[in-house]
Scaffold this motif. Structure first.
Motif, PDB file in Angstrom:
ATOM      1  N   GLY C 184       0.816  -1.209   0.000  1.00 15.18           N
ATOM      2  CA  GLY C 184       0.000   0.000   0.000  1.00 15.18           C
ATOM      3  C   GLY C 184       0.853   1.264   0.000  1.00 15.18           C
ATOM      4  N   LEU C 185       1.859   1.310   0.862  1.00 13.47           N
ATOM      5  CA  LEU C 185       2.719   2.502   0.880  1.00 13.47           C
ATOM      6  C   LEU C 185       3.475   2.640  -0.435  1.00 13.47           C
ATOM      7  CD1 LEU C 185       4.116   2.395   4.544  1.00 13.47           C
ATOM      8  CD2 LEU C 185       2.340   3.913   3.618  1.00 13.47           C
ATOM      9  N   SER C 186       3.906   1.523  -0.981  1.00 13.98           N
ATOM     10  CA  SER C 186       4.555   1.566  -2.304  1.00 13.98           C
ATOM     11  C   SER C 186       3.605   2.157  -3.336  1.00 13.98           C
ATOM     12  CB  SER C 186       4.972   0.160  -2.743  1.00 13.98           C
ATOM     13  OG  SER C 186       5.890  -0.415  -1.840  1.00 13.98           O
ATOM     14  N   HIS C 197      -3.365  10.815  -8.009  1.00 19.47           N
ATOM     15  CA  HIS C 197      -3.640  11.392  -6.701  1.00 19.47           C
ATOM     16  C   HIS C 197      -4.164  10.330  -5.746  1.00 19.47           C
ATOM     17  CE1 HIS C 197      -4.172  14.915  -9.596  1.00 19.47           C
ATOM     18  NE2 HIS C 197      -2.969  14.948  -9.124  1.00 19.47           N
ATOM     19  N   PRO C 198      -3.277   9.797  -4.893  1.00 20.60           N
ATOM     20  CA  PRO C 198      -3.665   8.684  -4.011  1.00 20.60           C
ATOM     21  C   PRO C 198      -4.446   9.119  -2.768  1.00 20.60           C
ATOM     22  CG  PRO C 198      -1.294   9.131  -3.846  1.00 20.60           C
ATOM     23  CD  PRO C 198      -1.838  10.091  -4.853  1.00 20.60           C
ATOM     24  N   ILE C 199      -5.413   8.293  -2.412  1.00 18.49           N
ATOM     25  CA  ILE C 199      -6.166   8.433  -1.163  1.00 18.49           C
ATOM     26  C   ILE C 199      -5.867   7.178  -0.337  1.00 18.49           C
ATOM     27  CG2 ILE C 199      -8.476   8.526  -0.139  1.00 18.49           C
ATOM     28  CD1 ILE C 199      -9.376   9.862  -2.827  1.00 18.49           C
ATOM     29  N   ALA C 200      -5.264   7.362   0.818  1.00 19.67           N
ATOM     30  CA  ALA C 200      -4.822   6.227   1.637  1.00 19.67           C
ATOM     31  C   ALA C 200      -5.911   5.823   2.625  1.00 19.67           C
ATOM     32  CB  ALA C 200      -3.552   6.595   2.393  1.00 19.67           C
ATOM     33  N   VAL C 201      -6.127   4.514   2.774  1.00 18.11           N
ATOM     34  CA  VAL C 201      -7.113   3.989   3.719  1.00 18.11           C
ATOM     35  C   VAL C 201      -6.428   2.955   4.605  1.00 18.11           C
ATOM     36  CG1 VAL C 201      -9.346   2.826   3.950  1.00 18.11           C
ATOM     37  CG2 VAL C 201      -8.894   4.262   1.945  1.00 18.11           C
ATOM     38  N   LEU C 208      -1.228   5.885   8.244  1.00 22.50           N
ATOM     39  CA  LEU C 208      -1.792   6.983   7.440  1.00 22.50           C
ATOM     40  C   LEU C 208      -0.841   8.183   7.439  1.00 22.50           C
ATOM     41  CD1 LEU C 208      -5.555   6.731   8.487  1.00 22.50           C
ATOM     42  CD2 LEU C 208      -4.492   6.004   6.332  1.00 22.50           C
ATOM     43  N   GLU C 209      -0.194   8.407   8.566  1.00 21.27           N
ATOM     44  CA  GLU C 209       0.794   9.485   8.647  1.00 21.27           C
ATOM     45  C   GLU C 209       1.929   9.219   7.636  1.00 21.27           C
ATOM     46  OE1 GLU C 209       0.867  12.274  10.067  1.00 21.27           O
ATOM     47  OE2 GLU C 209       2.940  12.724   9.443  1.00 21.27           O
ATOM     48  N   ARG C 210       2.418   7.994   7.620  1.00 25.30           N
ATOM     49  CA  ARG C 210       3.470   7.636   6.667  1.00 25.30           C
ATOM     50  C   ARG C 210       2.976   7.807   5.233  1.00 25.30           C
ATOM     51  NH1 ARG C 210       8.049   4.146   7.321  1.00 25.30           N
ATOM     52  NH2 ARG C 210       9.358   4.522   5.481  1.00 25.30           N
ATOM     53  N   ALA C 211       1.709   7.451   5.007  1.00 33.44           N
ATOM     54  CA  ALA C 211       1.117   7.605   3.672  1.00 33.44           C
ATOM     55  C   ALA C 211       1.122   9.070   3.247  1.00 33.44           C
ATOM     56  CB  ALA C 211      -0.308   7.051   3.658  1.00 33.44           C
ATOM     57  N   ARG C 212       0.770   9.955   4.170  1.00 28.25           N
ATOM     58  CA  ARG C 212       0.785  11.386   3.833  1.00 28.25           C
ATOM     59  C   ARG C 212       2.195  11.838   3.470  1.00 28.25           C
ATOM     60  NH1 ARG C 212      -3.621  11.731   7.521  1.00 28.25           N
ATOM     61  NH2 ARG C 212      -2.185  11.587   9.257  1.00 28.25           N
TER      62      ARG C 212
END
Ligand SMILES: [Zn+2]
Ligand SMILES: [Zn+2]
Ligand SMILES: [Zn+2]
Ligand SMILES: [Zn+2]
Ligand SMILES: [Zn+2]
Ligand SMILES: [Zn+2]
Ligand SMILES: [Zn+2]
Ligand SMILES: [Zn+2]
Ligand SMILES: [Zn+2]
Ligand SMILES: [Zn+2]
Lengths: 353, 353, 353, 353
Positions: C184-186, C197-201, C208-212
């Motif tokens: 997911g992070l990849s 434009h990714p939206i992380a769930v 989620l912080e890492r995703a941002r």
């Protein structure tokens, strides 16, 4: 109202008073808030393009990259009203041919070029009419200002369609861009933003410098020798995946094809000059044996604005970066004349009418 | 063994005794059971293609469309053994470049053309070697006989790749085929079988007649006037969706592009003659404004044989329909010479060695 | 040599001495320099995947994301030699089936999963063998270090293939990513770098912080309510263009499909758990009426490494950003056990053997 | 005028007098010349589809596959006039959403299903209104008669879009067709005509017989055992390239996915019954590991009629072959009721009103 009129090919445009337009039933009138100045205006002014039946008549109001506000609405128009903020792509479709029904006004069988045809006066004027307005007007997101929108068309949107659609640009591709005018610089910014790696080619160092600022991975000054294509190939690890002729002379077109690796794609965006009159000798055997593609690209389908607006809204693309100076209608004649020498860097936009 | 050798460009081939080949470690030797005669052999014999660095040397055994039986196997070969029935595409890949790793020997960066290069003697002989045999040999389904397979390559398979892959032919497409030699007739049969509608163009009535038998929806005799492209467009309801230059002279190439409707695709298959030396003047402005595509097409990826064999197995495609006369090795020199006048109809195949 | 062996499903791996491997004729031995630890190792360790015939036997050396140096070469290997720096994708192809011949080992009809099958001991060991080494080894560019390469596979490359190929990601697309583990992070980093434009769930705020940090345009915490799909749709202006289940449970799969707008594409990457045993109930009528796509995605074709390496070489993609901690072989058993709770953030990589 | 009205779910339709429709400004009225009877009518009549918010209200005039003649024209309609011969696809688009602007009424965000919604009375009547008529009416070529056109829609055109667009059918593909009703038989004829090889699956021998007549390469009777998918795979040389669920029950959907080879594509056309209520359990791990595609397919974009008409005009496709009996409006209630048992073979068309 004031307008910049082509009175004689090659002579300075005349900025003078003309009648304010009235809408036909299918039309709206748009008050111009901003309009880019383009190499196509310069071609039109020179009297080019007779060889494709597209010579612009004397008496024409030029200007084909406008954004503005709807000021009057014809009686058959259903989806627009006074006060709407709109852009108008330069290729005015009829809305009914098979291409138009797919949202591709740029391929319309009876397209009328805004500001380049006697029946479609242009936007170097306080206002201008738009035929089949329901079909041809593009509503602007609130976040996009008029000058930025004028910077989009026709060059930025042409570059976007050329790369995203006609070249089917892939992440990681080496993209050679031949000519760093408005289309070329747009292409460099777009390629970089989409994960590809642009190589800028031009004969002027100031344009190559601007290209580097916009994300070019490498640059080649083509002024010096006949080795441009070889230099690009070396930089691109054997040959570019995509190459674009953003100018339209025999040399840039041939260099562009020569820059490609096996199975590469050339995209032709620039229309030619009086030198070529539309004909260029191409290396067809090499194109056959290496399975190269030559793709013509013209404008952008209307249905692609949504994607473009998303990219601008999220900050991935920033068309404002390509805008050069902003100026007034009175300055249009002089700026157009200065294009003789390819001196403008970026896209000049008229914002005072 | 007996072989047909090019001793001097333009002079009749010599059919004479030469040494039987020995396999290098990566090679197999294939006993030729059938081999097509091709316009490329004629080009090679004329001494053409120096302009793309592909002039064939004197002393060459020609023949590049073979099917046969493996008779000897090099020590590093893993997947073939004596007695295997195989076809060998004319583009011998190295098996390791990025194109080969996708199964695209036709785009190999170090491709060697069978029968057209001193290091790859051809199949107008009782036997011939195949480099990187694991990679380059295609095993034949039992249902396919040798002459039929020889009829497949290079022209039938080239036409298949050109239409199915490079033109991305769609059902219902109008397909103009310029030149009704082996490639052209193959293209007509293939287009018809895949639900498209071919329009055949040639200067000879007997070839147009054969085209109609193979499924052409309409024909245009190009001998008469300079209106060929216009005639094709009219037949195609405004312009062909796909058009193919199956010959390779300036006129057929330009006519083919001229036959297209907006957003149409031209595929170049034919390599040019000493007249063009690889350079043809093309209408780039029209190609830009109408968003035309020019796609070079060369051979066929190895991974496409599976689909082709399925189509032949089910009777959808019948390459045997394109085969002209069958003949013996002794008759090759004369048949090749007769190609001066484009008199052969269909693909001649050598079946006696 | 030392190796981490699965002695009993669910019990801590045993790090112990085992025999150093000898190469079969088609194999090379690779000295492991780095190897990622993966949720698939955890699944294998739990004894999952019996429902797809892929339960991992006791006695197995795990580890399937290695990079290293060739230390011994089997007698039939032609393109590799001692000292070569290589990566080994987890899907070991036979090199000869129709998928392999297109460079798609990930779709091989007789694929063997490295480190997950008794005939392919894994890379949580000082060294490991690679079958059909000419075909399966990927040579590393000098610029890529071993840990970075281990970070690439299987999760980063799986995410790349899923988005670039299986979703045919377009610039500007809204991409929902369900589950912010290694895949997911990849996916978030890749989508952002390619102009989407990714939206992380996820259910954990630290992920989620890492995703941002990695470029997520927006995040949704799925812990709270049954409205995840609706929240994603609202953020995506009506529905995501692409949505990916990067975890593999019924809820993430269904949420992912529920996040899509009309004509959207769901990509399934995660394999399911003992809860689902490979079966999930899907809303087929909605998928039909809104023309949704469900695309399974598995590993990455070998031929795609070239593009990936170009993107890393130019700095467009930075797989090192996804790497979590680096650790020693001795720490593998404990780290694997900690995955019970989805606590690892990023991809842990073993770098000491 | 006379019309067949759904007065109570599950009870015979009432054929009775109703008011003749008046056009709203955007509408035309079409006099029905022919209208197909469809499994969707039967679903509507049963009261199905509440689970997707599409239950048809009592009082509805059914009938959604019409062709006819324009008899009255609303004041804002620009491109149609009295006497025009038209077909009306069942998915009435608004003409303005992003999908409609691409010519894809079938994906319209506010689509209204003709004859299946209280605001769009259907064509089991002497006449019916069409909203946004400029956008939704398709003009008929002279060569196509009304009954043939009624035979086209919705099932023939749905099958065409499913195969040509959603499955991207390739020549030579093995195509499994699960369910040989109107959609299924259409799919078989289309696949055969486009160079693919259909395998027909049904539980009734008379339908399989019809499938063979229409070009099925092979047939499988699914009545007997749980081995349908395995039988199809064996016939297709390891697995179908494309498989279509033309019925819409859990068994056909699962069998269809089970019929696929690696990288195969399933297309879902049939909507489910009260048994499934839109939910079917699918083998997601297998779909992931073998990279299968599941594509929903709904109707056909308006812009695809041009291709379809070309194929019919040239005789490549013959929709009349799928037409079963022709009947009168008075016979509709009884025919609809007979669909309980899947007894109709081919597409019944109402031609007397
Ligand atoms: Zn048009
Ligand atoms: Zn312009
Ligand atoms: Zn190669
Ligand atoms: Zn040949
Ligand atoms: Zn192309
Ligand atoms: Zn394989
Ligand atoms: Zn893994
Ligand atoms: Zn719509
Ligand atoms: Zn229907
Ligand atoms: Zn798909």
């Amino acid at each position: 109202m004031r307008a910049a009129v082509l009175e004689e090919h090659g002579e300075p445009l005349a900025v003078k008073d003309v009648d304010y337009p009235e809408p036909e039933p299918d039309q709206v009138i748009v008050e111009t808030e901003a309009c880019g100045i383009c190499r196509s205006d310069w071609h039109a002014w020179q009297g080019d393009w007779s060889w494709i039946g597209a010579s612009v008549p004397e008496g024409q109001i030029l200007g084909h990259e406008p954004a503005g506000i709807v000021s009057a609405v014809g009686e058959d128009v259903e989806t627009l009203q006074e006060g709407d903020r709109v852009a108008v792509p330069f290729h005015l479709g009829d809305g009914t041919c098979s291409h138009c029904r797919e949202g591709r006004a740029n391929n319309c069988e009876t397209v009328i070029p805004l500001g380049l045809s006697s029946i479609a006066p242009g936007a170097f004027a306080e206002a201008f009419p738009v035929r089949e307005a329901d079909y041809n007007c593009v509503k602007l997101p609130d976040s996009l200002d008029f000058a930025e929108m004028a910077g989009l068309g026709c060059r930025f949107m042409t570059a976007y369609h050329a790369l995203a659609d006609r070249a089917e640009l892939r992440p990681g591709d080496w993209v050679a861009v031949h000519g760093c005018g408005g289309v070329g610089l747009s292409a460099i910014h777009i390629a970089d933003a989409l994960g590809a790696h642009p190589i800028a080619v031009d004969v002027r160092e100031d344009k190559l410098e601007r290209a580097r600022e916009l994300g070019a991975s490498a640059t080649v000054n083509a002024a010096e020798a006949g080795t441009t294509a070889q230099e690009v190939k070396a930089l691109a690890g054997g040959g570019a995946d995509v190459s674009i002729d953003a100018l339209g002379i025999a040399e840039t077109c041939q260099n562009s094809i020569g820059s490609l690796g096996t199975r590469g794609t050339h995209v032709q965006v620039g229309l030619t000059t009086g030198e070529e009159e539309g004909q260029i000798e191409l290396p067809v055997d090499v194109m056959t044996m290496r399975e190269l593609d030559f793709h013509g690209s013209f404008g952008m389908p209307l249905v692609r604005y949504e994607e473009l607006f998303k990219l601008i809204g999220e900050g991935t693309l920033e068309p404002s970066k390509i805008i050069g100076e902003t100026l007034s209608l009175e300055e249009v004649p002089e700026t157009l004349a200065s294009m003789d020498n390819y001196e403008t860097v970026g896209i000049p936009v008229v914002t005072e009418f």
